[in-house]
Structures are given as structure tokens and as C-alpha cells.
Design a protein around this motif. Structure first.
Motif, PDB file in Angstrom:
ATOM      1  N   THR A  43      70.920 135.641 -14.452  1.00 44.21           N
ATOM      2  CA  THR A  43      70.191 135.150 -13.170  1.00 44.21           C
ATOM      3  C   THR A  43      70.862 133.632 -12.892  1.00 44.21           C
ATOM      4  O   THR A  43      71.698 133.253 -13.640  1.00 44.21           O
ATOM      5  N   GLY A  44      70.310 133.088 -12.108  1.00 40.70           N
ATOM      6  CA  GLY A  44      70.654 131.572 -11.586  1.00 40.70           C
ATOM      7  C   GLY A  44      69.833 131.146 -10.394  1.00 40.70           C
ATOM      8  O   GLY A  44      68.710 131.853 -10.080  1.00 40.70           O
ATOM      9  N   PRO A  45      70.012 130.101  -9.971  1.00 39.35           N
ATOM     10  CA  PRO A  45      69.344 129.642  -8.772  1.00 39.35           C
ATOM     11  C   PRO A  45      69.514 130.277  -7.541  1.00 39.35           C
ATOM     12  O   PRO A  45      70.517 130.567  -7.485  1.00 39.35           O
ATOM     13  N   PRO A  46      68.514 130.415  -6.898  1.00 40.17           N
ATOM     14  CA  PRO A  46      68.377 131.079  -5.430  1.00 40.17           C
ATOM     15  C   PRO A  46      69.437 130.484  -4.672  1.00 40.17           C
ATOM     16  O   PRO A  46      69.588 129.401  -4.593  1.00 40.17           O
ATOM     17  N   SER A  47      70.100 131.399  -3.969  1.00 39.77           N
ATOM     18  CA  SER A  47      71.132 130.730  -2.975  1.00 39.77           C
ATOM     19  C   SER A  47      70.916 131.087  -1.602  1.00 39.77           C
ATOM     20  O   SER A  47      69.987 131.793  -1.068  1.00 39.77           O
ATOM     21  N   SER A  48      71.271 129.997  -0.773  1.00 38.17           N
ATOM     22  CA  SER A  48      70.917 129.976   0.760  1.00 38.17           C
ATOM     23  C   SER A  48      72.072 130.437   1.499  1.00 38.17           C
ATOM     24  O   SER A  48      73.081 130.488   0.993  1.00 38.17           O
ATOM     25  N   PHE A  49      71.967 130.958   2.635  1.00 43.36           N
ATOM     26  CA  PHE A  49      72.930 131.548   3.519  1.00 43.36           C
ATOM     27  C   PHE A  49      73.826 130.288   3.857  1.00 43.36           C
ATOM     28  O   PHE A  49      73.496 129.275   4.125  1.00 43.36           O
ATOM     29  N   LEU A  50      75.153 130.609   3.689  1.00 41.23           N
ATOM     30  CA  LEU A  50      76.503 129.895   4.197  1.00 41.23           C
ATOM     31  C   LEU A  50      76.404 128.709   2.890  1.00 41.23           C
ATOM     32  O   LEU A  50      77.712 128.586   2.788  1.00 41.23           O
ATOM     33  N   TYR A  51      75.577 127.939   2.405  1.00 39.54           N
ATOM     34  CA  TYR A  51      75.612 126.972   1.378  1.00 39.54           C
ATOM     35  C   TYR A  51      75.860 127.477  -0.176  1.00 39.54           C
ATOM     36  O   TYR A  51      76.231 126.542  -0.733  1.00 39.54           O
ATOM     37  N   GLY A  52      75.118 128.606  -0.261  1.00 39.73           N
ATOM     38  CA  GLY A  52      74.781 129.003  -1.791  1.00 39.73           C
ATOM     39  C   GLY A  52      73.797 127.941  -2.363  1.00 39.73           C
ATOM     40  O   GLY A  52      72.848 127.729  -1.867  1.00 39.73           O
ATOM     41  N   ASN A  53      74.439 127.258  -3.199  1.00 34.84           N
ATOM     42  CA  ASN A  53      73.640 126.040  -3.772  1.00 34.84           C
ATOM     43  C   ASN A  53      74.403 124.906  -3.929  1.00 34.84           C
ATOM     44  O   ASN A  53      73.803 123.773  -4.331  1.00 34.84           O
ATOM     45  N   SER A  54      75.306 124.614  -3.004  1.00 29.11           N
ATOM     46  CA  SER A  54      75.914 123.573  -2.659  1.00 29.11           C
ATOM     47  C   SER A  54      75.288 122.191  -2.051  1.00 29.11           C
ATOM     48  O   SER A  54      75.386 121.272  -2.818  1.00 29.11           O
ATOM     49  N   LEU A  55      73.957 122.673  -1.291  1.00 24.72           N
ATOM     50  CA  LEU A  55      73.262 121.344  -0.849  1.00 24.72           C
ATOM     51  C   LEU A  55      72.330 121.037  -2.069  1.00 24.72           C
ATOM     52  O   LEU A  55      71.954 120.004  -2.232  1.00 24.72           O
ATOM     53  N   GLU A  56      71.644 121.980  -2.782  1.00 21.32           N
ATOM     54  CA  GLU A  56      71.180 121.649  -4.040  1.00 21.32           C
ATOM     55  C   GLU A  56      71.870 120.590  -4.959  1.00 21.32           C
ATOM     56  O   GLU A  56      71.335 119.761  -5.679  1.00 21.32           O
ATOM     57  N   MET A  57      72.884 120.988  -5.227  1.00 21.74           N
ATOM     58  CA  MET A  57      74.082 120.380  -5.988  1.00 21.74           C
ATOM     59  C   MET A  57      74.016 119.054  -5.644  1.00 21.74           C
ATOM     60  O   MET A  57      74.086 117.618  -6.257  1.00 21.74           O
ATOM     61  N   LYS A  58      74.357 118.799  -4.323  1.00 22.98           N
ATOM     62  CA  LYS A  58      74.624 117.395  -3.894  1.00 22.98           C
ATOM     63  C   LYS A  58      73.133 116.582  -3.778  1.00 22.98           C
ATOM     64  O   LYS A  58      73.366 115.282  -4.323  1.00 22.98           O
ATOM     65  N   LYS A  59      72.116 117.321  -3.571  1.00 25.34           N
ATOM     66  CA  LYS A  59      70.707 116.603  -3.344  1.00 25.34           C
ATOM     67  C   LYS A  59      70.555 116.207  -4.922  1.00 25.34           C
ATOM     68  O   LYS A  59      69.840 115.298  -5.198  1.00 25.34           O
ATOM     69  N   LEU A  60      70.923 116.761  -6.054  1.00 21.75           N
ATOM     70  CA  LEU A  60      70.837 116.452  -7.506  1.00 21.75           C
ATOM     71  C   LEU A  60      71.628 115.194  -7.833  1.00 21.75           C
ATOM     72  O   LEU A  60      71.128 114.491  -8.476  1.00 21.75           O
ATOM     73  N   VAL A  61      72.558 115.262  -7.513  1.00 24.09           N
ATOM     74  CA  VAL A  61      73.795 114.265  -7.664  1.00 24.09           C
ATOM     75  C   VAL A  61      73.156 112.854  -7.097  1.00 24.09           C
ATOM     76  O   VAL A  61      73.213 111.756  -7.629  1.00 24.09           O
ATOM     77  N   MET A  62      72.776 112.921  -5.786  1.00 26.74           N
ATOM     78  CA  MET A  62      72.316 111.784  -5.079  1.00 26.74           C
ATOM     79  C   MET A  62      70.969 111.383  -5.838  1.00 26.74           C
ATOM     80  O   MET A  62      70.776 109.980  -5.864  1.00 26.74           O
ATOM     81  N   ALA A  63      70.232 111.962  -6.098  1.00 33.43           N
ATOM     82  CA  ALA A  63      69.021 111.661  -6.867  1.00 33.43           C
ATOM     83  C   ALA A  63      69.173 110.979  -8.155  1.00 33.43           C
ATOM     84  O   ALA A  63      68.454 109.995  -8.397  1.00 33.43           O
ATOM     85  N   GLU A  64      70.185 111.345  -8.889  1.00 32.43           N
ATOM     86  CA  GLU A  64      70.651 110.694 -10.080  1.00 32.43           C
ATOM     87  C   GLU A  64      71.314 109.390  -9.964  1.00 32.43           C
ATOM     88  O   GLU A  64      71.108 108.662 -10.596  1.00 32.43           O
ATOM     89  N   ARG A  65      72.043 109.514  -8.883  1.00 28.05           N
ATOM     90  CA  ARG A  65      72.677 108.171  -8.339  1.00 28.05           C
ATOM     91  C   ARG A  65      71.649 107.109  -8.171  1.00 28.05           C
ATOM     92  O   ARG A  65      71.792 105.875  -8.354  1.00 28.05           O
TER      93      ARG A  65
END
Length: 515
Positions: A43-65
Motif C-alpha cells: 500500500t501507500g499514500p492515497p493518490s489524487s487525480f493528475l498529481y498523484g502524491n506530488s502535491l503532498e510531497m511538495k507540501k511536506l518539503v515546504m513545511a520542513e523548510r
């Protein structure tokens, strides 16, 4: 009027077919692959249409920064800072999970036994990942770093012999020559600083590495190749951000500002390389020219009757690949090595004493470099803590099976190098400490599974230039150690960042004085 109705119906039909195709490519196909993995318990994190998990990945990076994860405090485990999404998902889903980047389904694999099995696989059905191929096409084309199957095998046969150990040993003098401008520049800067000077080392090391590639592989010097390197660096920055539309549709010709910049730089780089090729062809009677890597590529492109790739593209693509792989990654590795030696003066002193003893006032040669065991350990430990390549990325070009897991065709397998290099179960409780002595008995004695040490990749696609890179690193580091001592500048800001490879976001500043 009837014709207008038919045209309208035709247009609606075409648009409908395009939408159906797009929906199939963007969702139905990847969802079918994800279902096949779920049926096996992956299994893995649920994917969204078009973006998959890309938006979540970007959001987590920005939060860490925003939390200020980077800074003065130096923590060698940069994975939570650079790849916070992998850290979160591994805790939830274990060492093997799936996620998606747009419409591309990826399998994250950090289980040591499974990594070993993947590393030992020699099938051409396990090729280089094609995700970001469209985005990175201007930088790599169809060269050896991105090609697969028969194309890759053909190129490997051409390039591999040029990096055999005996040939690399004969390049030491040229590498020493390439280091001279850097050493003189630092000596002048230190003298002007009254005996101590702050030096930002990154660009100087890129210049050195670029000059090494030019001299040893292209029969030219850095003055001729300087413009190529500068433009390739600009091209690297321009293509380092994923183009999701291009990856899903295969189209990358949209008239955006970044798209225009990429096309302009790509055209200029191609023109400069072909100009160098022409000069190389005209100078074939020159003995040095005849033994350059470019000459080998030229000879193959002209003589091969079975390879269908256009000669100019074949030459340009592989020159780009060698320029990038041959100088960028090595320069960054040297930078991290100097940072760690500055942070650990006891190892700096040991490596300097060894270099002085081995050289004994004589010029540097391959025999002397072979005796530098301490420096070798320092480099190996640096590549463990700060591997330039963030992942070993492969794609199942056909259906495959590893560790009892059936992997559908098209799945991208990502092995996170830093996760494995920082795993206490593999390296011991002191995994996050800089301890070069762990390599005293080589890689086999340093960790539980040597297949999990991956600074140069894995399996048949292991970097062809790893011997070249190790010699190059030893040359520049030993020469710097013999002439200078250094510590970290108070202005150094620790900031590992992913720009195709993991490098210091703001560079490395050292306080340098004569040894």
C-alpha cells in the motif's frame, strides 16, 4: 449548413476521444497498477487525480523548510530534511510501499534483502527509470545515463573501455595539471588575506572537475570547454523542476518562459559540442586527440552500421552525459569531503600526514595515490554520509518479480540511497557519525550487506567512471591537504538540497591557511 454540423460533431468526437485517452493515461492505467500492488499487500499514500502524491510531497518539503530544518547545526542525516515524505510514509507503510508522481507509479524499496536482489539483477528488462525523461531530455537525451536495452548496451561497449583502470592511471598527470589553477588561486587569496582567507570552494571545484573531463576525455582544456560547462549548469537548473504536463502527455513544447529558456540553452549547448566535435575530427592526426573519449565516440558513430540513432544526436547526447556525470557529481563529492575534513581536524591531520609521507617531496602519481589508505577511507565515508545520487532508480520494462513481489510493467523502482546509507541495522549504532575507520577493511568489512552501499549506483548500471572519480577525488584532496589547512567558516550554512544530485544549497565556505 449540414457540413458545419458534421464538422462540429467531428470536433466533439475528437475532443471526447482525447479526454478518454487522457483520463486513461492519467488515472485508469496507474490505478490498475496500484490495484495489482495492493492485492499483494503493498500500500501507500492515497493518490489524487493528475498529481498523484506530488502535491503532498511538495507540501511536506515546504513545511520542513518553514520549520528551519537547515542551519548552523550540522546533522548528517539529511533524509528527513530533503525527503520528509519518505520518512513519513516509511513509518506508516514500512520499507516497501507505493506512491505516485503524476501518472507514474513508483515502488519505494529500502528493505536491505530486496535491495540486494535488485542490485544483483542483470536483466535488460530492469532499465533506467523513464519518469522525468521528457523533462530531462535536453540534459541527457538518449545518452548512456538514460537509455535502455540494446541502445544502452551498445553505448556501454563504447564508453566502458575508456574508463578501465589502466587508462585512468595514465590520466593522473593531466588531473594534477587541472588542479594547478585552483591551488594558485587559493594561495593568492590566502596571501592577500594576511595568511587566512574565507574561500567558497564550490565553483573552484567545479572548474577543476570540468577541466579534468576536458583534458582527459575530450583532448581539450577548460578554456575551450568553459562555455559548455556554464551552459550545461544553467540547463541543469532550468530542468531540475519536474514538468508534470510533459511527463503525462509526452509534450514539452509549451511556450512558457522556462520552456523557451531550456530550448535556447539546449540549442546553444548542442552547437558548442558539435563545434568541438568538428575540431576533434580535424585534429585526428594529433596523438592525444586519438586517445580521447570523444574520439572513441566519433569512431563508433561513424563506423557502426547497426545503430540507428542519428550520429550527431548520438555524439551530442553522450558528450552531455559525460560532461554532467564526469564533473558535477565528483565536484559535489569533493565539496562534501572538504566540509567533513574541516569539521574533523583530526582526520584532516591524518590524511595530510599520509599524503606527505607517501609523496615524500615527489610528484603525485598513480602509485602514490594507491598507497593513500586513510584518504580512501575518508572519501568512502563521505560518499556514505553524502551520496551525490539520491536514488538508484529503475523501471520494470517488462513484468518482473523480486522477493516474491510481482512488479507490473511500467512500475518505477526507487531505492533511496541515503536511507540505506544511514540505516543503523546495516552500519551500526554510530551510523550518523563521521567514522572513516569503518572502511579500514574495505566495503565488505564496513557493513552487513555491501550491496546496500550505493554511491555509484547498483548492478550492471553501476557508474562506469567510478575508478576515474576516485582517482580524481584523491588527486585534488591530497594536493589541497599538502598545501593548506582549513576549518569551517562561521558563515557556513548547512543546507543539503536536491538539484538532480544532493549538493550544499548555499555552497561550502572554509577558512583556509597554508599548511
Amino acid at each position: 449548413m449540414e457540413m458545419e454540423v458534421w464538422l462540429s460533431l467531428w470536433a466533439v468526437g475528437v475532443c471526447g476521444l482525447l479526454l478518454i485517452y487522457f483520463y486513461s493515461v492519467a488515472w485508469l492505467r496507474p490505478e490498475s497498477i496500484r490495484n495489482k500492488l495492493r492485492q499483494q499487500g503493498i500500500t501507500g499514500p492515497p493518490s489524487s487525480f493528475l498529481y498523484g502524491n506530488s502535491l503532498e510531497m511538495k507540501k511536506l518539503v515546504m513545511a520542513e523548510r518553514s520549520r528551519g530544518g537547515r542551519g548552523v547545526e550540522i546533522k548528517h542525516d539529511y533524509t528527513p530534511l530533503v525527503f520528509p515524505y519518505f520518512e513519513r510514509w516509511r513509518k506508516h507503510y514500512g520499507p516497501v510501499f507505493s506512491y505516485s508522481m503524476g501518472n507514474v507509479v513508483a515502488l519505494h524499496v529500502s528493505h536491505p534483502d530486496l535491495v540486494k536482489e535488485i542490485s544483483l539483477c542483470s536483466s535488460l528488462d530492469l532499465g533506467k527509470a523513464t519518469y522525468l525523461k521528457k523533462t530531462h531530455e535536453p540534459l541527457f537525451g538518449e545518452g548512456i545515463l538514460k537509455s535502455n536495452g540494446v541502445s544502452w548496451s551498445h553505448q556501454r561497449k563504447i564508453i566502458a573501455p575508456e574508463f578501465f583502470s589502466d587508462k585512468v592511471k595514465g590520466m593522473v598527470d593531466l588531473m594534477v595539471d587541472s588542479a594547478v589553477p585552483v591551488l594558485k588561486s587559493w594561495e593568492e587569496t590566502v596571501e592577500l588575506g594576511g595568511g587566512t582567507a574565507e574561500i567558497k570552494v564550490d565553483e573552484d571545484l567545479r572548474c577543476y572537475s570540468a577541466d579534468v573531463i576536458s583534458r582527459t576525455c575530450f583532448g581539450s582544456n577548460y578554456i575551450r570547454g568553459k562555455e559548455i560547462f556554464q551552459k550545461l549548469r544553467a540547463l541543469q537548473k532550468a530542468v531540475s523542476r519536474p514538468n508534470l504536463f510533459a511527463e503525462i502527455t509526452g509534450l514539452r513544447c509549451l511556450p512558457t518562459k522556462r520552456g523557451r529558456e531550456v530550448r535556447r540553452l539546449n540549442k546553444e549547448v548542442n552547437s558548442l559540442i558539435l563545434k568541438t566535435v568538428k575540431e576533434e575530427g580535424e585534429g585526428r592526426e594529433n596523438r592525444t586527440s586519438q586517445h580521447s573519449l570523444l574520439h572513441a565516440i566519433l569512431r563508433s558513430a561513424n563506423n557502426s552500421l547497426t545503430y540507428t540513432h542519428a550520429s550527431d544526436s548520438f555524439i551530442v547526447d553522450n558528450c552531455k552525459n559525460i560532461y554532467f556525470a564526469g564533473h558535477e557529481a565528483t565536484a559535489v563529492a569533493t565539496t562534501w569531503c572538504l566540509m567533513l575534513l574541516a569539521l574533523h581536524p583530526e582526520w584532516q591531520a591524518r590524511a595530510r600526514a599520509e599524503a606527505a609521507e607517501v609523496c615524500g617531496g615527489r610528484s603525485l602519481d598513480a602509485h602514490a595515490l594507491q598507497k593513500m589508505k586513510t584518504l580512501t577511507m575518508v572519501i568512502q565515508e563521505t560518499l556514505r554520509l553524502y551520496p551525490p545520487g539520491a536514488f538508484v532508480a529503475r523501471e520494470a520494462l517488462q513484468e518482473m518479480e523480486f522477493g516474491g513481489i510481482h512488479i507490473p510493467k511500467g512500475v518505477n523502482i526507487y531505492v533511496p540511497v541515503s536511507t540505506l546509507h544511514h540505516d543503523a541495522t546495516i552500519w551500526g549504532a554510530d551510523v550518523l557519525e563521521f567514522k572513516p575507520e569503518r572502511f579500514a577493511r574495505g566495503i565488505m568489512g564496513a557493513c552487513q550487506l555491501p550491496q546496500t552501499y550505493l554511491p555509484f549506483g547498483a548492478g550492471p548500471r553501476t557508474c562506469l567512471g567510478q575508478n576515474f572519480a576516485m582517482i580524481e577525488l584523491k588527486v585534488i584532496l591530497s594536493l589541497i591537504l599538502l598545501r593548506f589547512s582549513f576549518s569551517l567558516s562561521p558563515n557556513y550554512f548547512h543546507s543539503p538540497s536536491l538539484r538532480l544530485i544532493v549538493e550544499p544549497e548555499f555552497g561550502v565556505k572554509l577558512m583556509v591557511k597554508k599548511a
